[in-house]
Scaffold this motif. Structure first.
Motif, short mmCIF file in Angstrom:
data_model
loop_
_atom_site.label_atom_id
_atom_site.label_comp_id
_atom_site.label_asym_id
_atom_site.label_seq_id
_atom_site.Cartn_x
_atom_site.Cartn_y
_atom_site.Cartn_z
N GLY A 154 0.80 -1.08 0.09
CA GLY A 154 -0.07 0.02 -0.06
C GLY A 154 0.57 1.16 0.04
N TRP A 155 2.10 1.41 -0.18
CA TRP A 155 3.15 2.33 0.00
C TRP A 155 4.20 2.47 -1.22
CZ3 TRP A 155 2.33 6.27 3.53
CH2 TRP A 155 1.47 6.16 4.54
N LEU A 156 4.42 3.78 -1.64
CA LEU A 156 5.62 3.89 -2.32
C LEU A 156 6.42 4.76 -1.70
CD1 LEU A 156 4.15 4.79 -5.85
CD2 LEU A 156 5.07 2.55 -5.15
N LEU A 157 7.52 4.42 -1.42
CA LEU A 157 8.76 5.05 -0.69
C LEU A 157 9.86 5.50 -1.62
CD1 LEU A 157 7.12 3.47 1.40
CD2 LEU A 157 9.48 3.26 2.61
N PRO A 158 9.85 6.92 -2.09
CA PRO A 158 10.79 7.33 -2.93
C PRO A 158 11.87 7.90 -1.82
CG PRO A 158 9.22 9.00 -2.88
CD PRO A 158 8.63 7.54 -1.86
N PHE A 159 13.40 7.64 -2.59
CA PHE A 159 14.44 8.29 -1.72
C PHE A 159 15.11 9.42 -2.65
CE2 PHE A 159 13.73 3.89 -0.34
CZ PHE A 159 13.35 4.14 1.09
N ASP A 160 15.35 10.59 -2.07
CA ASP A 160 15.95 11.60 -2.66
C ASP A 160 16.57 12.53 -1.80
OD1 ASP A 160 17.09 13.02 -4.81
OD2 ASP A 160 15.09 13.72 -5.61
N THR A 161 17.37 13.37 -2.06
CA THR A 161 18.21 14.46 -1.20
C THR A 161 17.68 15.86 -1.73
OG1 THR A 161 20.22 14.38 -2.27
CG2 THR A 161 19.86 13.03 -0.32
N THR A 165 15.23 19.10 -3.41
CA THR A 165 14.24 20.01 -2.49
C THR A 165 12.85 19.63 -3.06
OG1 THR A 165 14.32 21.53 -4.53
CG2 THR A 165 15.63 21.90 -2.63
N ILE A 166 12.53 18.60 -3.98
CA ILE A 166 11.23 18.33 -4.65
C ILE A 166 10.58 17.41 -3.38
CG2 ILE A 166 10.04 17.22 -6.50
CD1 ILE A 166 12.59 17.86 -8.17
N GLY A 167 9.40 17.75 -2.93
CA GLY A 167 8.85 16.88 -2.01
C GLY A 167 8.17 15.69 -2.39
N ARG A 168 7.70 15.63 -3.74
CA ARG A 168 7.04 14.48 -4.36
C ARG A 168 8.11 13.42 -4.50
NH1 ARG A 168 4.25 17.84 -9.08
NH2 ARG A 168 3.04 19.34 -7.66
N ALA A 169 9.52 13.88 -4.58
CA ALA A 169 10.38 12.72 -4.71
C ALA A 169 11.04 12.32 -3.71
CB ALA A 169 11.64 13.44 -5.68
N LYS A 170 10.62 12.65 -2.35
CA LYS A 170 11.29 12.11 -0.98
C LYS A 170 10.14 11.97 0.12
CE LYS A 170 12.77 16.70 0.23
NZ LYS A 170 13.90 17.76 0.52
N SER A 171 8.91 11.76 -0.46
CA SER A 171 7.84 11.62 0.53
C SER A 171 7.27 10.26 0.48
CB SER A 171 6.93 12.85 0.54
OG SER A 171 7.56 14.05 0.73
N ALA A 172 7.04 9.40 1.48
CA ALA A 172 6.19 8.28 1.20
C ALA A 172 4.70 8.53 1.05
CB ALA A 172 6.29 7.45 2.63
N VAL A 173 4.15 7.95 -0.09
CA VAL A 173 2.78 8.04 -0.33
C VAL A 173 2.01 6.70 -0.63
CG1 VAL A 173 3.41 7.98 -2.81
CG2 VAL A 173 1.46 9.33 -2.13
N PRO A 174 0.83 6.88 -0.07
CA PRO A 174 -0.12 5.64 -0.15
C PRO A 174 -0.54 5.27 -1.65
CG PRO A 174 -0.95 6.96 1.43
CD PRO A 174 0.08 7.72 0.80
N THR A 175 -0.61 4.09 -1.98
CA THR A 175 -1.43 3.58 -3.40
C THR A 175 -2.49 3.36 -3.34
OG1 THR A 175 -0.46 1.44 -2.84
CG2 THR A 175 1.13 3.06 -4.23
N ARG A 176 -3.29 3.32 -2.11
CA ARG A 176 -4.76 3.39 -2.07
C ARG A 176 -5.06 4.38 -0.80
NH1 ARG A 176 -2.90 -1.89 -0.01
NH2 ARG A 176 -3.59 -1.95 2.07
N HIS A 177 -6.53 4.59 -0.54
CA HIS A 177 -6.85 5.66 0.35
C HIS A 177 -7.62 4.79 1.41
CE1 HIS A 177 -6.44 9.10 -2.47
NE2 HIS A 177 -5.13 8.84 -2.33
N HIS A 178 -7.36 3.63 1.70
CA HIS A 178 -7.99 3.08 2.74
C HIS A 178 -7.07 1.76 3.12
CE1 HIS A 178 -9.38 -0.38 0.11
NE2 HIS A 178 -9.28 0.55 -0.69
N GLY A 179 -7.56 1.47 4.33
CA GLY A 179 -7.03 -0.01 4.62
C GLY A 179 -5.42 0.00 5.02
#
Length: 252
Positions: free
Chosen positions: A33-40, A42-56
């Motif tokens: 249920g998660w994607l974990l991008p790793f970056d250093t 300034t781009i928030g989307r490139a270094k913030s864990a994000v769910p791949t679904r919105h429940h459970g």
């Protein structure tokens, strides 16, 4: 305007397409249920864990994600949709001292409506970044460090096309589209300060829509900060509707 809710497959493909665009050096997707991008950068989307679904999603996922980032010498950050199905995750983040910041809208539309916004000559589009395209992000009045990070991230993606407009031999507007996961997604829209309000962004969007159509894509999304009134007005004219809002959750 609100967009009808997306199903789990559409949410997952949209988030994967987002990371295809910003191209972090590494992405961990083994946690359900998660994607974990790793970056250093300034781009928030490139270094913030994000769910791949919105429940459970169990709240204990948060600490498992923190461990993954700590193992790479990074501080964890999260990009969480403001939806009822993720309130337990938000509560756990708040309990651990994270703060919700930078409200951002995910907006969805059609390539056909996007193309209709352009009534002038579409911008130039290339499969590779050019010095002219890059120069817009480094123009006077912009944060040069952030601009350099965006050029670097957008240049390393294998899924992007690059559009820019020139006037008198100088690039004055730029943008990109990632074409992946069944989506066209708009990123890096920028116009130099002295040329705003002249319809240049519409020429960029029209050109990117033409390219998406040539690749057989019909749906498009973008992400825009909630307080960016000028961009929201432009995207409303292009037929975009908000699918959800998210916040970045970070330690202060």
């Amino acid at each position: 305007m609100r967009h009808p809710p997306l199903n789990d497959d559409a949410i997952a493909s949209l988030e994967r397409a987002t990371l295809d665009a910003v191209a972090p050096p590494a992405v961990h997707d083994a946690l359900d249920g998660w994607l974990l991008p790793f970056d250093t950068s300034t781009i928030g989307r490139a270094k913030s864990a994000v769910p791949t679904r919105h429940h459970g999603l169990p709240p204990q996922s948060v600490q498992a994600i923190e461990t993954q980032y700590a193992g790479r010498g990074l501080r964890a950050a999260f990009r969480i949709a403001d939806v009822p199905g993720l309130r337990n995750v938000q509560a756990e983040l708040a309990r651990l001292g994270y703060q919700a910041q930078q409200p951002t809208l995910v907006q969805v539309g059609t390539v056909a409506a996007l193309r209709a916004i352009c009534t002038g000559e579409p911008a130039r589009v290339a499969d590779r970044p050019s010095p002219a395209w890059s120069s817009v992000y480094l123009a006077e009045g912009f944060d040069l460090v952030d601009g350099a990070h965006r050029v670097q991230a957008l240049s390393r993606s294998a899924h992007l096309v690059y559009a820019h407009v020139e006037e008198n031999g100088q690039a004055v507007a730029a943008g990109t589209a990632a074409l992946s996961q069944g989506w066209a997604s708009i990123h890096g829209m920028r116009t130099v300060l002295t040329h705003r309000g002249r319809g240049l962004a519409a020429r960029i969007l029209g050109a990117l829509a033409d390219t998406a159509t040539q690749r057989g894509l019909e749906r498009v999304f973008l992400q825009v900060e909630e307080g960016n009134a000028a961009a929201l007005a432009l995207y409303a004219r292009a037929g975009f509707a908000t699918a959800w809002r998210y916040h970045y959750w970070r330690h202060p």
